[in-house]
Write an enzyme that holds these catalytic residues in place. Structure first.
Site, PDB file in Angstrom:
ATOM      1  N   HIS A 155       0.820  -1.218   0.000  1.00 15.03           N
ATOM      2  CA  HIS A 155       0.000   0.000   0.000  1.00 15.03           C
ATOM      3  C   HIS A 155       0.848   1.260   0.000  1.00 15.03           C
ATOM      4  O   HIS A 155       0.357   2.335  -0.318  1.00 15.03           O
ATOM      5  CB  HIS A 155      -0.925   0.005   1.225  1.00 15.03           C
ATOM      6  N   ASP A 364       3.458   9.479  -0.553  1.00 17.02           N
ATOM      7  CA  ASP A 364       2.273   8.675  -0.243  1.00 17.02           C
ATOM      8  C   ASP A 364       2.115   7.589  -1.301  1.00 17.02           C
ATOM      9  O   ASP A 364       2.299   7.867  -2.493  1.00 17.02           O
ATOM     10  CB  ASP A 364       1.015   9.571  -0.263  1.00 17.02           C
TER      11      ASP A 364
HETATM   12  C1  GDG Z   1      -2.226   3.676   3.295  1.00 14.52           C
HETATM   13  C2  GDG Z   1      -1.220   4.395   2.374  1.00 14.52           C
HETATM   14  C3  GDG Z   1      -2.911   4.312   0.537  1.00 14.52           C
HETATM   15  C4  GDG Z   1      -9.199   9.585   7.765  1.00 14.52           C
HETATM   16  N1  GDG Z   1      -9.647  10.218   8.873  1.00 14.52           N
HETATM   17  C5  GDG Z   1     -10.762   9.577   9.248  1.00 14.52           C
HETATM   18  C6  GDG Z   1     -11.010   8.543   8.339  1.00 14.52           C
HETATM   19  N2  GDG Z   1     -10.033   8.579   7.435  1.00 14.52           N
HETATM   20  C7  GDG Z   1      -9.957   7.672   6.269  1.00 14.52           C
HETATM   21  C8  GDG Z   1      -9.965   8.419   4.967  1.00 14.52           C
HETATM   22  C9  GDG Z   1      -9.334   7.398   4.044  1.00 14.52           C
HETATM   23  C10 GDG Z   1      -8.366   6.649   4.970  1.00 14.52           C
HETATM   24  O1  GDG Z   1      -8.763   6.936   6.310  1.00 14.52           O
HETATM   25  C11 GDG Z   1      -6.927   7.145   4.814  1.00 14.52           C
HETATM   26  O2  GDG Z   1      -6.413   6.611   3.634  1.00 14.52           O
HETATM   27  P1  GDG Z   1      -5.141   7.235   2.920  1.00 14.52           P
HETATM   28  O3  GDG Z   1      -5.001   6.559   1.609  1.00 14.52           O
HETATM   29  O4  GDG Z   1      -5.345   8.691   2.762  1.00 14.52           O
HETATM   30  O5  GDG Z   1      -3.905   7.021   3.891  1.00 14.52           O
HETATM   31  P2  GDG Z   1      -3.191   5.854   4.813  1.00 14.52           P
HETATM   32  O6  GDG Z   1      -3.960   5.623   6.054  1.00 14.52           O
HETATM   33  O7  GDG Z   1      -1.799   6.338   5.026  1.00 14.52           O
HETATM   34  O8  GDG Z   1      -3.193   4.516   3.931  1.00 14.52           O
HETATM   35  C12 GDG Z   1      -1.955   5.214   1.330  1.00 14.52           C
HETATM   36  C13 GDG Z   1      -3.792   3.513   1.483  1.00 14.52           C
HETATM   37  O9  GDG Z   1      -3.015   2.800   2.434  1.00 14.52           O
HETATM   38  C14 GDG Z   1      -4.654   2.515   0.718  1.00 14.52           C
HETATM   39  O10 GDG Z   1      -3.867   1.692  -0.104  1.00 14.52           O
HETATM   40  O11 GDG Z   1      -3.724   5.133  -0.269  1.00 14.52           O
HETATM   41  O12 GDG Z   1      -1.025   5.809   0.430  1.00 14.52           O
HETATM   42  O13 GDG Z   1      -0.344   5.225   3.148  1.00 14.52           O
HETATM   43  O14 GDG Z   1     -10.280   6.487   3.563  1.00 14.52           O
HETATM   44  O15 GDG Z   1     -11.288   8.812   4.626  1.00 14.52           O
HETATM   45  N3  GDG Z   1     -12.052   7.710   8.405  1.00 14.52           N
HETATM   46  C15 GDG Z   1     -12.939   7.923   9.435  1.00 14.52           C
HETATM   47  N4  GDG Z   1     -12.740   8.904  10.370  1.00 14.52           N
HETATM   48  C16 GDG Z   1     -11.695   9.761  10.302  1.00 14.52           C
HETATM   49  O16 GDG Z   1     -11.566  10.675  11.144  1.00 14.52           O
HETATM   50  N5  GDG Z   1     -13.999   7.111   9.539  1.00 14.52           N
END
Ligand code: GDG
Length: 468
Positions: A155, A364
């Site tokens: 990821h 990222d």
């Molecule tokens: C890893 C990789 C890759 C955030 N705050 C809240 C909340 N979120 C959700 C967002 C989004 C998810 O969490 C975060 O996903 P990201 O992709 O932005 O980042 P990582 O956690 O670092 O994920 C990344 C991912 O894996 C998938 O392959 O894209 O690059 O680092 O869905 O909406 N959800 C809730 N409350 C919050 O306060 N419910």
């Protein structure tokens, strides 16, 4: 149809009232369709870890979870996974630490995952492992006699070899990865970085023209599987949650001002300090926006036991305090900075209410927030995405205003441009991004990965490769 066994460091066990996030929902759909098993850590730590996995069955999915003892939590999870691999793979060579004892815990934990998982496997299963916590898992499962097809999806970014080889055990980890049959990455850059690392260690002859690699007689397929979102589901969530109290209160609090929103786990890779400084520069260099726009940053705390995470938290509090102290008015707080977690649908509603979404990681793998922001918009009056070129998502979301997260002046200019973009251009950019996201949806992600894994027909041969 083979049964799907998904393995991730942590799993979302269904609990009353707790809704899993977008990624978990996507993965669960795939597991459910194949009466599958989801194996991983339940998120709990205890003095002595349980000797057997706990098993829960719900809606055609079997959840098998293990807990960690304190040492496993500190040395494996916080130590090697999030103190060594996470920073290094995000190019934080300065913030990276390596300790033998933590690497040993990493190996031991992978052994423990394999020991508990192997007896649950059936001969026709296909096994899909997730992320950097579990590089050695296929090797350990093969040693336990498992011959099923195994794939790993990373990821996070795969770093350039010149960064990777800072890690004393990089060769062993690369070798461990080659015990999988399929290695999936978020972007072409990551695949290329992986191939260069293989060529560096074993020579160019290991690389095949079709982007697979062959070593010790085994062929390992590599591929790009960009993770996506369910555009229609997010659109629905965003529309419906506009009527919730949380959304109405947030919008009322703006007093008619325009809104820029950021949503990130509080993590140094997300570029939050740089973003806050750019917003300060924006208010300074475009003073007509003072008291006319608000910036809402939602940043739920994560990995609070790792020192780098408490440091960035302190930096952000200082930057917020300085900017608010400098520009605030009696009825206006320039940055609303919240370390709270919100339900996913409420977040989507917040995003729909914003004119600008700002996603500026310094590195990222993909970044789902960028995709969620676009999917949540009203297509007839969409907001504008400001996106770091250093996020994997920048490869697909070319309708965003691209920024370098280290360039405060450039970002200030981009924010100004975003707030002032004419509607025709906003619609055009939004439409183009939505089209790409519909093609590369969360369903396309798991379907194409699983199809690739199912197409692996070669039985696993000896994976104990020599490298010089
Ligand atoms: C890893 C990789 C890759 C955030 N705050 C809240 C909340 N979120 C959700 C967002 C989004 C998810 O969490 C975060 O996903 P990201 O992709 O932005 O980042 P990582 O956690 O670092 O994920 C990344 C991912 O894996 C998938 O392959 O894209 O690059 O680092 O869905 O909406 N959800 C809730 N409350 C919050 O306060 N419910």
């Amino acid at each position: 149809m083979s049964r799907l066994v998904a393995v991730s460091n942590r799993i979302s066990i269904p609990k009353r009232g707790a809704a899993p996030g977008g990624l978990a929902v996507g993965l669960l759909t795939a597991i459910q369709a194949r009466r599958g098993l989801w194996f991983g850590w339940d998120g709990e730590t205890s003095e002595v870890a349980g000797s057997e996995p706990s098993i829960v069955r719900k809606d055609d999915v079997t959840y098998a979870s293990i807990d960690f003892d304190k040492a496993e939590y500190y040395d494996f999870y916080l130590g090697f996974c999030n103190g060594t691999l996470w920073p290094l793979f995000h190019y934080f060579v300065d913030g990276f630490r390596y300790k033998d004892v933590q690497y040993e815990a990493y190996q031991r934990m992978n052994h423990r995952y394999a020991k508990h998982l192997a007896p649950l496997l059936e001969p026709d299963d296909i096994i899909w492992v997730h992320d950097y916590h579990l590089f050695p898992l296929a090797q350990r499962l093969r040693e336990a006699g498992a011959t099923q097809p195994m794939g790993l999806f990373l990821h996070i970014p795969f770093p350039n070899i010149e960064v990777l080889r800072v890690l004393p055990v990089y060769g062993e980890l690369l070798q461990a990865m080659l015990a999988y049959d399929v290695l999936g990455f978020q972007t072409e850059t990551d695949v290329q970085a992986f191939r260069s690392a293989v060529a560096y260690v074993w020579g160019e002859e290991a690389l095949n023209a079709d982007s697979s690699v062959t070593l010790g007689g085994r062929r390992v397929v590599t591929g790009v599987f960009p993770i996506g979102v369910d555009v229609d589901a997010i659109q629905r969530e965003a529309v419906e949650s506009q009527n919730t109290d949380a959304c109405k209160r947030m919008v009322a609090g703006l007093l008619g001002r325009k809104l820029m929103i950021g949503v990130d786990r509080l993590d140094y890779s997300k570029g939050l300090v740089e973003r806050f400084k750019a917003y300060e520069k924006f208010l300074e260099t475009h003073p007509e926006n003072q008291n006319r726009v608000s910036f809402l940053q939602i940043a739920p705390l994560s990995r609070t036991d790792v020192r780098a995470y408490s440091e960035i938290r302190r930096d952000l509090e200082q930057t917020t305090g300085r900017t608010n102290g400098r520009f605030a008015d009696t009825d206006w707080t320039p940055i609303r900075y919240l370390n709270r977690n919100f339900p996913h649908d409420v977040l989507m509603g917040f995003m729909r209410s914003a004119q600008v979404g700002i996603v500026t990681p310094v590195r990222d793998g993909m970044n789902l927030v960028a995709k969620e922001f676009v999917a949540a918009q009203d297509p007839s009056d969409p907001g504008v995405l400001v996106l770091s070129t250093l996020a994997g998502a920048a490869r697909e979301l070319t309708g965003a205003i691209m920024v370098n997260p280290y360039d405060a002046r450039g970002m200030a200019h981009a924010i100004q441009q975003a707030f002032n973009m004419p509607i025709a251009e906003r619609r055009e950019r939004h439409q183009a991004m939505n089209d790409v996201m519909r093609r590369n949806s969360i369903t396309a992600w798991h379907t194409s990965f699983i199809e690739t894994l199912e197409s692996v027909v070669e039985p696993p041969k000896d994976f104990r490769l020599r490298f010089g």
